[in-house]
Design a protein around this motif. Structure first.
Motif: not given
Lengths: 117, 743
Positions: B185-186, B395, B516, B520, B524
């Motif tokens: 998860c960012p 995020d 997703y 992510c 990143t």
């Protein structure tokens, strides 16, 4: 608020029924209760002393009071876990409850000794 | 758990039993390796799958944070981590007692800073322990490598804790999904990449661990688990100032349980042990000190502590009395007297100043406009701004709409644990909306709740696919929330296209989860892996150009200035200068003394002669400024200049912000205010810049970061001389000339 006349009768009736209900509790629980009362009483004496003398080494005062309050609270937890009437804890052997109590008290007092200063 | 295991067992038995009962022959072993040929029972198969998934998630969480190490080098990022690195270095070199009692005279000249008493030691001690363990095992690594990789290591540990927490709240499937979601998860990655050696890296692990242990203590009612959660709380207090969130959420949770009538004896045992032992342990950290009994932010926990004693005492008396009328009277008297005594005590304490009010940092969370008006230093930090919707989407991605779905599932199956996770999610999302930085605190809650939604939905869909008609189908009939709402009521073969609908929905769910993952990883790689101290850009032919000016300047300082030289710069660069340049600074990122920072701000905004007086009074030898006009770097001191004016003007009224603006506009070109064109910061940044041509087709002195030609090209310095400018003009260092002799 409640009318004064009935409050007095209420108080009497309350007191008597509480007394009779309490005398029915088993002896080991009464011993734990006595320990709790003793610990709280010690804490109150310390607070009164602080009020007279002042709180200068505040960490010492806090560690003293919190050790009494802490051990009282842990004893109440032990009482809850050992009391046969509590359905949630009927699977918990009382030896395990006592061992937990001793462990938590040990940690509590080690931290207190570090904090006394 | 047992019912689901039976369903799984029944399912696999029915489809796999022929293969597992027959002996595997050579052809089947050579052709395919499958779990069937290992002759494992279903429970063991499930265990193997779970362990494999957890191992893969553990490795994934570590590996996805390594982008900047692979692209640049293994170095510490940003500003704050340099202070943490310097203190860890000191700890490993000098030992714990020196570290605990350290007074640093190299920062905040001439005041110095009591480092031992003003930091959260958890991170440094953790890294030092890992370093000493590796040294004991004869792995000779440098402490910098340990510091760089501490955050990814603890992120991996967080995934394990998330799995255990998910298992506690819902079931092991939700735990696995939670671990996978939180690994990438960012919102969490942003503060825990390799190189981001900051408190949040270990603090989120400690936060989730404390919450998990507390929920476990409430679920089991055991003193041992409550003691463990007290230790988790101690680790959190030692790691980060955000522990205030824990010490307010847990009492709030207890209060909610008491009010809704879901209390039990286990709650009493869990909360009391955790509060008393946790509070005592927390007070061992010198930075926290006596705040647990004196600060307004911690009073909620104490209030709930007393309330819970009174409450349970009354419950006990009610249990002993069998007459309700008497008890009502006692209850009325008891509760009103307890509450009034508590309110009086709180009022007296607050009015007499004994209980300190909420500090500005936390008060601005409740009243977001407070910092802007009263505390410019807090308002100036970019991480403290309110969050935009785009930040949430960036995020969280799909977790943003899975979060309400998960809340729905939690409400359907309320228990002590789900109530906790719902409260954690809602409060943390509120705070995440107030301040961008706090998205980090909300991330574990959002991942857990979304994991519940994902796990429950996929479980229902796969059960539909297998044609299960047993238990709990009626309640979950509306689980396909993405349309196809024909599946009302129990599974019925007469509903057309049921299995096809379930298949389509399942494919849709997998598609969303794969998007997703892609999002992510992209976030990143692009947004959260830059070291901030080394800048990169694309050259004219597409090749990568690296700007390493910061380190160039700090090492110049280290090698070319006397060792007792004092450097004046804006507070952003203080930690880096002390850590890499090894020189004394006037102000640094700790920002504990507003007047000192305002003095520096005043010096930067005054004319050269007034600034010279201030610099002489502070014994300044060198001044360092950051300038982005040549490279187009926009986080330089000219863009931060208005904050210097505001902070300086907040303490010294002689500095007035309107003097630097023209019609309320901030300009550096010909139409700029005269005070702006002649102040120290302007002169230091644009010295000799007027002769430089920065861009083809533009006049000399064209500032690429502001996009204008500067107004005052002929800058002459009287009291300072240029000492060093880095190769891309990003950092400029000036020497303060000693006063001229009298004759």
């Amino acid at each position: 608020m409640v009318k004064p006349a009935t409050t007095k009768d209420d108080a009497h009736a309350l007191f008597h029924s509480l007394r009779s209900a309490y005398s029915a509790t088993p002896t080991n629980l009464k011993i734990i209760d006595l320990y709790v009362v003793f610990a709280v009483f010690t804490a109150l004496i310390q607070v009164a002393y602080m009020a007279i003398v002042g709180s200068f080494p505040f960490n010492s005062f806090l560690s003293g009071v919190l050790s009494c309050v802490g051990t009282a609270v842990l004893a109440v937890c032990l009482r809850i876990q050992v009391n046969k009437e509590n359905k949630e804890f009927k699977d918990l052997p009382p030896e395990r409850a006592f061992a937990d109590f001793v462990l938590c008290n040990l940690v509590l007092h080690l931290v207190i000794m570090n904090f006394l200063g | 758990m047992v019912a689901k295991a039976d369903a799984v067992k029944a399912g696999t038995k029915s489809s796999h039993s022929p293969a597992s009962n027959s002996k595997p022959d050579l052809s089947s072993i050579s052709s395919s390796f499958s779990l069937k040929t290992l002759k494992l029972k279903t429970k063991q198969q499930e265990l193997l799958i779970r362990v494999t998934i957890l191992c893969l998630v553990y490795i994934l969480a570590f590996v996805t944070r390594l982008f900047s190490v692979l692209r640049y080098e293994s170095m510490i990022h940003e500003f704050d981590p340099y202070f943490n690195y310097r203190t860890t270095l000191y700890l490993t070199e000098k030992g714990f007692y020196e570290f605990w009692n350290w007074f640093d005279s190299e920062s905040w000249y001439p005041l110095g800073r009591i480092i031992g008493g003003t930091l959260y030691p958890g991170l440094m001690v953790t890294a030092a322990i890992i370093y000493w363990t590796l040294k004991f095992l004869r792995f000779a690594v440098h402490i910098r490598e340990v510091c760089v990789l501490t955050a990814p290591f603890f992120a991996s540990n967080t995934t394990i804790v998330a799995y255990l927490f998910g298992k506690e709240v819902w079931d092991s499937g939700a735990g696995l999904v939670a671990a996978a979601l939180i690994a990438i998860c960012p919102g969490y990655i942003s503060r825990s990449v390799a190189g981001s050696y900051d408190n949040e890296g270990v603090a989120i692990f400690a936060l989730l661990l404390t919450f998990y242990l507390f929920v476990k203590a409430v679920n089991t009612g055991s003193l041992a688990w409550a003691l463990a959660s007290a230790f988790g709380y101690f680790y959190m207090v030692s790691a980060w100032g955000g522990y205030v969130f824990i010490i307010n959420l847990i009492p709030l949770y207890v209060l909610v349980l008491l009010i809704t009538g879901r209390y039990s004896m286990r709650l009493y045992v869990a909360y009391n042990c955790m509060y008393i032992v946790g509070m005592l342990l927390a007070m061992q950290i010198r930075f926290v000190g006596f705040q647990h009994v004196q600060s307004g932010e911690h009073m909620a926990a104490m209030g709930v502590f007393f309330l819970i004693q009174v409450f349970y005492f009354l419950v006990w008396i009610k249990h002993m009395l069998n007459d309700t009328k008497l008890f009502q009277a006692l209850l009325r008297i008891g509760v009103t007297s307890a509450v009034s005594v508590g309110a009086i005590a709180l009022g007296v304490g607050t009015a007499s100043g004994y209980i300190s009010p909420w500090t500005g940092r936390f008060y601005s969370l409740l009243d977001p406009t407070y910092a802007k008006d009263h505390i410019p230093i807090i308002a100036s930090v970019s991480e403290h701004q309110p969050t935009a919707w785009s930040s949430f989407m960036f995020d969280f991605h799909i977790l943003l709409f899975l979060f309400p779905a998960g809340l729905y599932f939690c409400f359907k199956r309320l228990s002590d644990a789900t109530i906790f996770i719902v409260m954690y999610g809602l409060t943390s999302m509120y705070f995440a909306g107030v301040m961008v930085r706090l998205i980090l605190v909300a991330t574990p809650a959002v991942c857990l709740i979304s994991a519940i939604a994902v796990s429950a939905t996929i479980k229902n869909l796969t059960q539909l696919l297998r044609g299960k008609t047993t238990q709990t189908m009626s309640g979950k009939g509306t689980s396909g929330t993405r349309g196809f709402s024909k599946q009302q009521g129990s599974v019925d073969q007469s509903i057309p296209f049921l299995k096809d609908g379930a298949r389509v929905l399942l494919l849709g769910a997998f598609y969303l989860l794969s998007r997703y993952v892609i999002h992510c990883t992209w976030v990143t790689s692009e947004a959260y892996s830059s070291p901030s101290i080394v800048l990169a850009a694309r050259g004219a032919h597409g090749q990568r150009v690296i700007f390493d000016d910061y380190r160039e300047a700090y090492f110049w300082l280290r090698q070319n200035t006397p060792s007792d030289a004092k450097i004046m710069s804006w507070w952003d660069y203080g930690y880096q200068i002390t850590a890499m340049g090894n020189r004394t600074v006037i102000v640094d990122n700790n920002t504990w003394n507003n007047t000192h920072i305002a003095t520096v701000g005043r010096a930067m905004s005054s004319y050269e002669d007034e600034a010279y007086e201030i610099m002489r009074s502070l014994d300044v030898d060198y001044v360092l400024v950051v300038f982005g006009g040549v490279t187009g770097y926009s986080s330089d001191d000219i863009n931060k200049f208005l904050w210097m004016v505001r902070i300086g003007g907040g303490v010294f009224p002689v500095i007035k912000e309107p003097d630097y603006l023209v019609n309320g506009e901030y300009r550096v070109d010909k139409g700029a205010a005269p005070k702006m064109l002649n102040c120290l910061m302007y002169k230091l940044c644009y010295y000799r810049f007027g002769e430089l041509t920065t861009e083809y087709g533009k006049p000399p002195g064209y500032d690429r970061a502001r996009g204008v030609e500067i107004g005052n090209k002929d800058v002459k310095l009287e009291y300072l001389e240029e000492a060093f400018t880095t190769s891309n003009w990003i950092v400029r260092i000036y020497k303060v000339k000693p006063p001229t002799s009298r004759w």
